[in-house]
Design a protein around this motif. Structure first.
Motif, PDB file in Angstrom:
ATOM      1  N   VAL A  97       0.762  -1.145   0.255  1.00 16.47           N
ATOM      2  CA  VAL A  97       0.307  -0.184   0.128  1.00 16.47           C
ATOM      3  C   VAL A  97       0.804   1.290   0.095  1.00 16.47           C
ATOM      4  N   TYR A  98       0.433   1.912  -0.864  1.00 17.13           N
ATOM      5  CA  TYR A  98       1.454   3.308  -0.982  1.00 17.13           C
ATOM      6  C   TYR A  98      -0.244   4.596  -0.852  1.00 17.13           C
ATOM      7  N   ALA A  99      -0.115   4.932   0.948  1.00 18.90           N
ATOM      8  CA  ALA A  99      -0.892   5.693   1.164  1.00 18.90           C
ATOM      9  C   ALA A  99      -0.272   7.313   2.326  1.00 18.90           C
ATOM     10  N   PRO A 100       0.314   8.275   1.297  1.00 18.21           N
ATOM     11  CA  PRO A 100       1.210   9.125   1.566  1.00 18.21           C
ATOM     12  C   PRO A 100      -0.245  10.253   2.624  1.00 18.21           C
ATOM     13  N   ASP A 101      -1.249  10.150   2.287  1.00 18.01           N
ATOM     14  CA  ASP A 101      -1.958  10.889   2.651  1.00 18.01           C
ATOM     15  C   ASP A 101      -3.352  10.624   3.651  1.00 18.01           C
ATOM     16  N   TYR A 102      -2.639   8.809   4.215  1.00 18.92           N
ATOM     17  CA  TYR A 102      -3.899   8.714   4.922  1.00 18.92           C
ATOM     18  C   TYR A 102      -3.520   9.212   6.415  1.00 18.92           C
ATOM     19  N   PRO A 103      -5.968   9.642   6.867  1.00 22.16           N
ATOM     20  CA  PRO A 103      -6.649  10.583   7.592  1.00 22.16           C
ATOM     21  C   PRO A 103      -5.843  10.233   9.149  1.00 22.16           C
ATOM     22  N   ALA A 104      -5.375   9.609   9.631  1.00 24.49           N
ATOM     23  CA  ALA A 104      -5.021   9.187  10.684  1.00 24.49           C
ATOM     24  C   ALA A 104      -3.150   8.482  10.980  1.00 24.49           C
ATOM     25  N   LYS A 105      -2.126   9.308  10.792  1.00 19.96           N
ATOM     26  CA  LYS A 105      -0.822   9.489  10.776  1.00 19.96           C
ATOM     27  C   LYS A 105      -0.491   9.197  12.454  1.00 19.96           C
TER      28      LYS A 105
END
Length: 424
Positions: free
Chosen positions: A409-417
């Motif tokens: 998975v590539y999720a640079p803008d995941y909402p709960a970092k």
């Protein structure tokens, strides 16, 4: 054994401690090979302290006979003119020189019946959510609620193409090298074989490796150039004396101290007569030669270094915002692969950019490794599945990518970092 190993035991009045540093010669215990200077006899250096106010006798030692703790063993090798001139190895030095391979020309023909392997690897909505949950679990500060509660709106599947070209080459170099002569016999049956006539097989194809071998019929025995065939060098710390001036009393043999509020003088308890035993050589004044390891002679020979190198170039076609370098790290479907001593550029792939990249890389590899003999080439085209997952969470729309057979998975803008950003 190294240069910090003393040849003699100073506590025994100059006699040997344990086994002698040199092998017995001629069957006579304690004898030395021809040309080796015997060690000092008992009495040098003086073992019971110098006379008060006097210093141990100094020897007139040549500078090159004194050990250097930082010296390189091969820093001063014998002059090249003193080494044998062997047919096929007239230009061999001490640093190593690359040898061009023999000239050869191999016909390259376009292969027939090239086929492509076609596949379709689509990601379902359930697999996309599971991949994101696994991605979150691998990051300790990521909250999992968005991955559980988000609404997946759309899955857009595509394929990235990864073309790779590997050229497996063999390079050879030679140089003079030496090792301590241990008394082994020399077998010379004729002139040495040429550097490219020596047979060697790589441990594994398309894997970089290296092996060093001795060229047959090139060995000879020569006196050690580092120690002058003595087997030892004089200690660099005490200059061969075996003792040094005491640092506590400055060589006077007496020290000042206070006792019961009075200033008194007495003998220094750290030395004898102002001098202390050298801790580097343990009082012997000598250190075993690191180059010949006390053997006085060296076995010189030409060393052939064979290095197999796998040269790899690639080209990636990926038309989404997923970074191209991520494609190299995952597996995919091998759509095309060929292995041959010389490959023909790909010219039948539906994506013309792959055909152009193959033609460029094959041409480049054909002229880039002139100092190596090309043993084998391999090229392939991999198809890596890429799925862009569009989702919405708390009235905010965004997307992430699931790629490769591993469902990375590539999720640079995941909402709960971080933990404080999510409501668990």
């Amino acid at each position: 054994m190294d240069e910090r190993t003393p040849i003699f035991d100073s506590s025994a009045g100059g006699s040997y401690s344990g086994q002698p540093p040199y092998p017995p010669h001629g069957g006579v215990p304690g004898a030395y090979p021809p040309g080796v200077v015997p060690p000092p006899q008992p009495g040098y250096p003086p073992q019971q302290g110098a006379p008060p106010g006097g210093a141990p006798p100094m020897k007139d030692i040549p500078h090159d006979a004194i050990a250097d703790p930082n010296e390189d063993q091969m820093a001063s090798a014998p002059p090249a003119e003193l080494m044998e001139s062997l047919p096929g190895y007239s230009n061999v030095g001490y640093q190593g020189a690359m040898l061009p391979p023999p000239t050869y020309q191999e016909a390259v023909q376009e292969p027939q019946d090239r086929q492509l392997i076609r596949s379709n690897h689509a990601v379902t909505e359930e697999q996309a959510r599971e991949a994101l949950l696994q991605f979150v679990a691998e990051h300790c500060c990521y909250g999992k609620k968005p991955a559980q509660m988000m609404r997946i709106n759309e899955l857009q599947s595509s394929s990235a193409l990864h073309y790779t070209l590997e050229t497996f080459g063999e390079g050879r170099s030679t140089k003079w090298t030496c090792k301590p002569y241990m008394g082994e016999g020399l077998v010379v049956t004729g002139p040495p074989p040429g550097p490219w006539d020596i047979q060697a097989q790589p441990p594994q194809m398309f894997q970089t490796s290296k092996v060093k071998v001795e060229v047959p019929n090139t060995a000879s025995i020569k006196p050690c150039h580092r120690c002058g065939a003595r087997g030892y060098k004089y200690c660099y710390s005490c200059m061969g004396v075996g003792r040094k001036m005491c640092v506590f009393c400055g060589g006077s043999g007496r020290r000042s101290y206070y006792e019961n509020g009075e200033h008194r003088h007495g003998h220094c308890h750290s030395c004898v007569g102002g001098w202390s035993t050298c801790f580097v050589c343990s009082g012997s004044g000598q250190l075993v030669c690191r180059t010949c390891q006390g053997r006085a002679n060296l076995r010189w020979f030409i060393q052939l270094t064979i290095k197999w190198t796998n040269h790899l170039d690639d080209h990636i076609i990926e038309r989404t915002s997923l970074p191209d370098e991520l494609i190299r790290t995952v597996s995919g479907q091998v759509a095309f692969e060929e292995t041959s001593p010389r490959v023909w550029p790909v010219n039948h792939f539906p994506e013309q950019e792959i055909n152009a990249a193959s033609n460029t890389l094959v041409s480049r590899h054909g002229s880039s490794f002139g100092g190596e003999r090309i043993l084998m080439q391999r090229h392939r085209v991999r198809v890596i599945p890429v799925t862009q997952v569009s989702y919405s969470y708390k009235d905010k729309a965004d997307s992430y990518f699931v790629y490769g057979f591993e469902h990375k998975v590539y999720a640079p803008d995941y909402p709960a970092k971080c933990c404080c950003c999510s409501v668990l």
